[in-house]
Design a protein around this motif. Structure first.
Motif, PDB file in Angstrom:
ATOM      1  N   UNK A   1     -24.202  -6.818 -45.167  1.00  0.00           N
ATOM      2  CA  UNK A   1     -25.742  -7.417 -45.332  1.00  0.00           C
ATOM      3  C   UNK A   1     -25.489  -8.325 -44.761  1.00  0.00           C
ATOM      4  N   UNK A   2     -24.602  -9.445 -45.783  1.00  0.00           N
ATOM      5  CA  UNK A   2     -24.200 -10.805 -44.627  1.00  0.00           C
ATOM      6  C   UNK A   2     -24.151 -10.483 -43.477  1.00  0.00           C
ATOM      7  N   UNK A   3     -23.207 -10.209 -42.980  1.00  0.00           N
ATOM      8  CA  UNK A   3     -22.252  -9.858 -41.750  1.00  0.00           C
ATOM      9  C   UNK A   3     -23.240  -9.710 -40.160  1.00  0.00           C
ATOM     10  N   UNK A   4     -23.863  -8.356 -41.061  1.00  0.00           N
ATOM     11  CA  UNK A   4     -25.060  -7.633 -40.045  1.00  0.00           C
ATOM     12  C   UNK A   4     -26.396  -8.614 -39.958  1.00  0.00           C
ATOM     13  N   UNK A   5     -26.386  -9.802 -41.243  1.00  0.00           N
ATOM     14  CA  UNK A   5     -28.120 -10.201 -40.864  1.00  0.00           C
ATOM     15  C   UNK A   5     -27.954 -11.773 -40.622  1.00  0.00           C
ATOM     16  N   UNK A   6     -26.379 -11.915 -40.173  1.00  0.00           N
ATOM     17  CA  UNK A   6     -26.305 -12.968 -39.394  1.00  0.00           C
ATOM     18  C   UNK A   6     -25.866 -12.419 -38.080  1.00  0.00           C
ATOM     19  N   UNK A   7     -25.283 -11.225 -37.305  1.00  0.00           N
ATOM     20  CA  UNK A   7     -25.157 -10.787 -36.332  1.00  0.00           C
ATOM     21  C   UNK A   7     -26.748 -11.052 -35.498  1.00  0.00           C
ATOM     22  N   UNK A   8     -28.017 -10.492 -36.519  1.00  0.00           N
ATOM     23  CA  UNK A   8     -29.409 -10.360 -35.995  1.00  0.00           C
ATOM     24  C   UNK A   8     -30.238 -11.377 -36.263  1.00  0.00           C
ATOM     25  N   UNK A   9     -29.484 -12.743 -36.588  1.00  0.00           N
ATOM     26  CA  UNK A   9     -30.190 -14.378 -36.680  1.00  0.00           C
ATOM     27  C   UNK A   9     -29.657 -14.579 -35.432  1.00  0.00           C
ATOM     28  N   UNK A  10     -28.285 -13.955 -34.573  1.00  0.00           N
ATOM     29  CA  UNK A  10     -28.226 -15.293 -33.383  1.00  0.00           C
ATOM     30  C   UNK A  10     -28.644 -14.464 -32.557  1.00  0.00           C
ATOM     31  N   UNK A  11     -28.562 -12.740 -32.530  1.00  0.00           N
ATOM     32  CA  UNK A  11     -29.688 -12.179 -31.628  1.00  0.00           C
ATOM     33  C   UNK A  11     -30.888 -12.562 -31.266  1.00  0.00           C
ATOM     34  N   UNK A  12     -31.194 -12.590 -32.609  1.00  0.00           N
ATOM     35  CA  UNK A  12     -32.969 -13.586 -32.752  1.00  0.00           C
ATOM     36  C   UNK A  12     -33.181 -14.165 -31.671  1.00  0.00           C
ATOM     37  N   UNK A  13     -32.161 -15.448 -31.714  1.00  0.00           N
ATOM     38  CA  UNK A  13     -32.285 -16.614 -31.192  1.00  0.00           C
ATOM     39  C   UNK A  13     -31.726 -17.151 -30.415  1.00  0.00           C
ATOM     40  N   UNK A  14     -30.902 -15.961 -29.499  1.00  0.00           N
ATOM     41  CA  UNK A  14     -29.928 -15.764 -28.480  1.00  0.00           C
ATOM     42  C   UNK A  14     -30.986 -16.336 -27.369  1.00  0.00           C
ATOM     43  N   UNK A  15     -30.005 -16.904 -26.671  1.00  0.00           N
ATOM     44  CA  UNK A  15     -28.711 -18.097 -26.294  1.00  0.00           C
ATOM     45  C   UNK A  15     -28.756 -18.662 -26.902  1.00  0.00           C
ATOM     46  N   UNK A  16     -27.782 -19.025 -27.724  1.00  0.00           N
ATOM     47  CA  UNK A  16     -27.493 -20.154 -28.474  1.00  0.00           C
ATOM     48  C   UNK A  16     -26.201 -20.998 -28.575  1.00  0.00           C
ATOM     49  N   UNK A  17     -25.711 -22.303 -28.550  1.00  0.00           N
ATOM     50  CA  UNK A  17     -24.760 -22.726 -28.994  1.00  0.00           C
ATOM     51  C   UNK A  17     -23.633 -22.433 -30.355  1.00  0.00           C
ATOM     52  N   UNK A  18     -24.921 -22.539 -31.238  1.00  0.00           N
ATOM     53  CA  UNK A  18     -24.168 -22.841 -31.818  1.00  0.00           C
ATOM     54  C   UNK A  18     -25.260 -22.351 -33.436  1.00  0.00           C
ATOM     55  N   UNK A  19     -24.893 -21.833 -34.694  1.00  0.00           N
ATOM     56  CA  UNK A  19     -25.960 -21.358 -35.909  1.00  0.00           C
ATOM     57  C   UNK A  19     -25.841 -22.501 -36.510  1.00  0.00           C
ATOM     58  N   UNK A  20     -26.111 -23.296 -36.109  1.00  0.00           N
ATOM     59  CA  UNK A  20     -26.271 -25.166 -36.223  1.00  0.00           C
ATOM     60  C   UNK A  20     -27.307 -24.913 -35.939  1.00  0.00           C
TER      61      UNK A  20
END
Length: 264
Positions: free
Chosen positions: A109-128
């Protein structure tokens, strides 16, 4: 009293600039948590509660063996990812689940939700670069919306399994690599051993007998690494490291690279 607004602002900023090392207060129903002292085995005989095949297929398709991620490819399969997360939300852990099943559930769940977070904000250089990536409630379990911090600190860390720190991926270069297969109850022991061994012996640590320059993960979660019921960071690392560290070795921590773990 003149200084109160300034102090309030400082405290707010300190709280806001969180990372995956940040602790979070958690108010979760006990149905989501298992007794952390229960024994973890890979031969648990309980009925498998969740099928992680969809997540497994997505990982094999979009994650390289070195852990780098094809986020553009993931975005094309966003509907499948959303279906998987919805399935997890509707089939959350309860008191009948075993520890291996719960560990596999929350790591995935953690890893899948993190992937979702990135693609929702893509392109992004860093999760921070994303606002409150770990502290904002954005993951639905049952009827409750929780944060990535809730999953990591409020649930998984309470299960007394330090190897979860090498299974969770925070979408960054210095993170333990994202395993390109789903964690499952029947393989969890083997998988946790694999990711821990690979990370400790990776380029993210520079270990010699008398000196160890190690990942900041070991600084952030130092108290989690237990050997023979005692806090023992060196002892824990030595269980996996090809080079054994002396008990009086000099320990320092490497800078963390928060750049996105995206494939070239």
């Amino acid at each position: 009293m003149k200084n109160l607004p300034c102090l309030t602002t400082i405290l707010f900023l300190l709280f806001s600039f969180n990372s995956c090392a940040t602790f979070s207060s958690v108010g979760l129903d006990n149905q989501y948590i298992i007794d952390g002292n229960s024994h973890l085995t890979s031969t648990d005989n309980s009925t498998i509660k969740i099928n992680h095949n969809t997540w497994n297929e997505l990982l094999k398709k979009h994650v390289q063996n070195n852990g780098l991620v094809d986020y553009i490819g993931f975005s094309k399969d966003e509907a499948k990812l959303n279906d998987y997360l919805k399935m997890l939300s509707l089939n959350h852990p309860n008191s009948t689940w075993s520890k291996p099943e719960i560990l596999a559930y929350y790591i995935n769940l953690y890893n899948a939700a993190t992937i979702k977070l990135i693609i929702e904000n893509y392109p992004v250089k860093s999760i921070k670069d994303i606002s409150r990536p770990w502290s904002k409630n954005r993951v639905l379990i049952g009827s409750e919306m929780i944060s990535l911090n809730n999953i990591e600190h409020g649930i998984l860390r309470k299960m007394n399994e330090p190897r979860i720190h090498f299974a969770l991926n925070c979408a960054s270069i210095s993170c333990p690599k994202l395993l390109n297969e789903a964690f499952t109850a029947d393989k969890i022991q083997q998988q946790l051993e694999q990711v821990t061994n690979e990370f400790i012996n990776s380029k993210e640590n520079n270990i010699s007998i008398s000196e160890a320059k190690i990942s900041s993960i070991f600084k952030w979660y130092k108290n989690d690494f237990i050997v023979n019921e005692k806090k023992d960071l060196i002892g824990f690392i030595n269980q996996y490291s090809k080079v054994k560290i002396n008990s009086n070795a000099t320990i320092s921590y490497l800078d963390y690279n928060w750049n996105l773990n995206e494939k070239n």
